[in-house]
Every structure is written in C-alpha cells, then in structure tokens.
Design an enzyme around this catalytic site. Structure first.
Site, PDB file in Angstrom:
ATOM      1  N   LYS A  37      39.643  35.780  36.730  1.00  0.00           N
ATOM      2  CA  LYS A  37      40.596  35.408  37.960  1.00  0.00           C
ATOM      3  C   LYS A  37      41.473  34.273  37.244  1.00  0.00           C
ATOM      4  O   LYS A  37      42.710  33.976  37.440  1.00  0.00           O
ATOM      5  CB  LYS A  37      40.036  35.003  39.206  1.00  0.00           C
ATOM      6  N   ASP A  57      44.104  36.591  48.192  1.00  0.00           N
ATOM      7  CA  ASP A  57      43.108  35.875  49.326  1.00  0.00           C
ATOM      8  C   ASP A  57      43.815  35.208  50.239  1.00  0.00           C
ATOM      9  O   ASP A  57      43.301  35.080  51.385  1.00  0.00           O
ATOM     10  CB  ASP A  57      42.030  35.203  48.417  1.00  0.00           C
TER      11      ASP A  57
END
Ligand code: ATR
Length: 287
Positions: free
Chosen positions: A71, A108
């Site tokens: 990520k 997210d």
C-alpha cells in the site's frame, strides 16, 4: 462465472494474498450485477510490485486493489494520486486510465464514511470531538475521513506517542485540531466527545482485549470498531448495552470495495444483508 473474449479484468495484489476477502466480495457483486468481469487474487512479491503495476495496462486490466505489503510502495509508482491518499501515505485502489496511466486512491476513507453514514445516520461532524484509538494505517484513513467531513477536534489515543505525532503532522489541516493522548487519558478524553472509533487490533480474536471505561462518553456518541473478527467486539457489546449507537467494522471493509468495482466494471453496487452474510461466513476466527 463465464469468461469471454471481452471479460473485464481486475484483481487484488498482495504478498501473501490468499487471506484476502476481496475476491469473494467482488465475486458476489459480479454475480449480482451479471457484469462480464473477473476479479483475481494476484500474489506479487515486494520486489516485483513495480513490474506488476506497469503490466496492468499492458495486460488490459482495468485496475486493482492493493493489500499488505504494497500500500505504501505503490504510492511512488503510480502516475497520479488523489490528495487525501497522498496525505494518508497509502493507496489501496488503482484505476487504469484510457491512456494506460495509473491513478491511485485510498477507498478506506470512503468505506469508513459510508459505513458510519449508514449505521449511525444521526452522527454529524459537528456532534463534538472525535476520539480515535490507534495511530496505524486504519487510523490514518479514519482521521482523514473525519477531518474531511469537517470534525473540528480529533483526539488520538495511542501507545506509541511518536506514531500519533507523525499521524497528526501528516493529517493536520487548518479546520481540524488534532491532540495526542496516552492510554492513561483514554477514559478522560471521552468526556464531551461526539464519536469514539477503535482502529487498534485490541479486541480482535487472538489479540489482547480492549479495556476502556466508557462511562464518561455521552450516550448520543456512536461507538465504531474497525475490528470485524469477531463482528460484535466487547467494545461494541459494552457500547450497545449502555445505549450508544454501535457500528461494526465489516461495513467499512465492504464499502471500501465499491469505488473500485464501479470504476472497473461500470455497474453501481450496494452493501446488502446478503453480502454481509456471505462475507461473514468466510471470517473464520483465527486462534
Ligand atoms: P492497521 O494498519 O490495521 O491500522 P497497524 O498499522 O499495525 O495496523 O496499527 C495497529 C494499531 O494498534 C496501532 O495504533 C498500535 O499501537 P502502536 O502504534 O503503539 O503500535 C495498536 N496496538 C496494537 N497492539 C496493541 C497493544 N497491545 N496495546 C496498545 N495498542 C496496540
């Protein structure tokens, strides 16, 4: 699922990747929408992440999700990053543009906001200071979401204060005050708070329990746990018993998948009870 010559491709890149629920999530939506698409688990070692991402447009992929450990590394590889993802320092979704360039984003933030909107619709950014337990990757997404929504004060409680300070430095904005607290102060900072969010792994199956006296927290304040194994954590059970709106973490996981699915496969999707049941059935507690 039927593969044709026109099947749209996406997937999740991780190392390892076999633990990821994303193939089940996107598979559910592919079945539901009937889109001619496939979503694959793609195990890619850290050394090969740049090659793998550059191969996406070459192979005709519409994009991908990213999980551990890619990520942060992917941030330096993609061609464009949306500003909030840059401030968080991590991307979890890539869209391949028509010219083959890679656009990175962090869904997210969307996942957290949509889950909260759905399960605690009465909450407003102006409801009072938000208390966030933890300062890891999940906390960054939560703080960015709350700050972006207009929360004026966010109180971070974390064991490692330096990590909380780094988070506050990266996510500070003129409209949001971020203060940092040790666990000794956790109960005290709940007084007059409008929201409590646990982003630590405490309370997860196999991890230590989260011990926190909720009594100072105003009853109107929703309590959110990003932990979803178990789905009803001790924190959520205690909150529900006291009368707080309680928000479990499964919805965040499910909603974060929507922007990618909708961009790659061109069909709107929802988080339904049927989807929640399907994913819950895959969550075998680890011990
Ligand atoms: P994620 O990406 O899911 O947020 P992470 O980056 O590993 O995961 O962050 C885990 C969070 O849980 C951190 O805030 C961590 O606190 P530290 O920054 O002090 O490590 C917190 N955490 C994990 N185990 C903990 C424990 N036993 N006691 C207190 N906090 C804990």
């Amino acid at each position: 699922m039927k593969i044709t010559g026109r099947t749209r491709l996406a997937g999740i890149i991780g190392w390892p990747v076999s633990h990821s629920r994303s193939p089940v999530l996107h598979g559910f939506w592919l079945d539901e929408t009937g889109v001619d698409g496939a979503y694959l688990p793609l195990p890619v070692k850290p050394d090969h992440i740049e090659q793998a991402l550059r191969a996406l447009p070459v192979l005709g992929f519409r994009g991908c999700n990213l999980t551990v450990p890619h990520k942060q590394a992917a941030l330096a590889i993609v061609d464009r990053i949306d500003p909030l993802a840059r401030r968080i320092g991590a991307i979890n979704t890539i869209m391949v543009a028509p010219d083959g360039s890679l656009q990175g984003t962090n869904t997210d933030i969307f996942g957290f906001s949509e889950n909260l909107r759905e399960l605690a619709p009465q909450w407003k950014p102006t409801s009072g200071p938000a208390v966030v337990l933890g300062a890891g990757g999940a906390a960054r997404a939560v703080v960015a979401a709350l700050s972006d929504a207009g929360t004026a004060e966010i109180r971070i409680v974390n064991r490692t204060l330096a990590r909380a300070e780094a988070l506050a430095g990266d996510l500070l904005t003129p409209q949001t005050r971020i203060t940092i607290h040790s666990w000794d102060e956790a109960s005290a900072v709940l007084r007059d708070a409008g929201l409590l969010v646990n982003t630590t792994s405490l309370g997860m199956v196999g991890e230590p329990p989260l011990v926190l006296d909720l009594s100072p927290l105003p009853l109107s304040a929703p309590v959110v746990d990003v932990v979803y194994v178990p789905i009803e954590t001790d924190l959520l059970a205690a909150a529900r018993q006291r009368g707080h709106p309680a928000v479990d973490g499964l919805g965040m996981l499910l909603h974060q998948g929507r922007p990618g699915f909708e961009a790659w496969f061109g069909a709107p999707v929802r988080v339904t009870d049927g989807l929640r049941r399907t994913i819950l059935a895959t969550l075998v507690p680890r011990r």
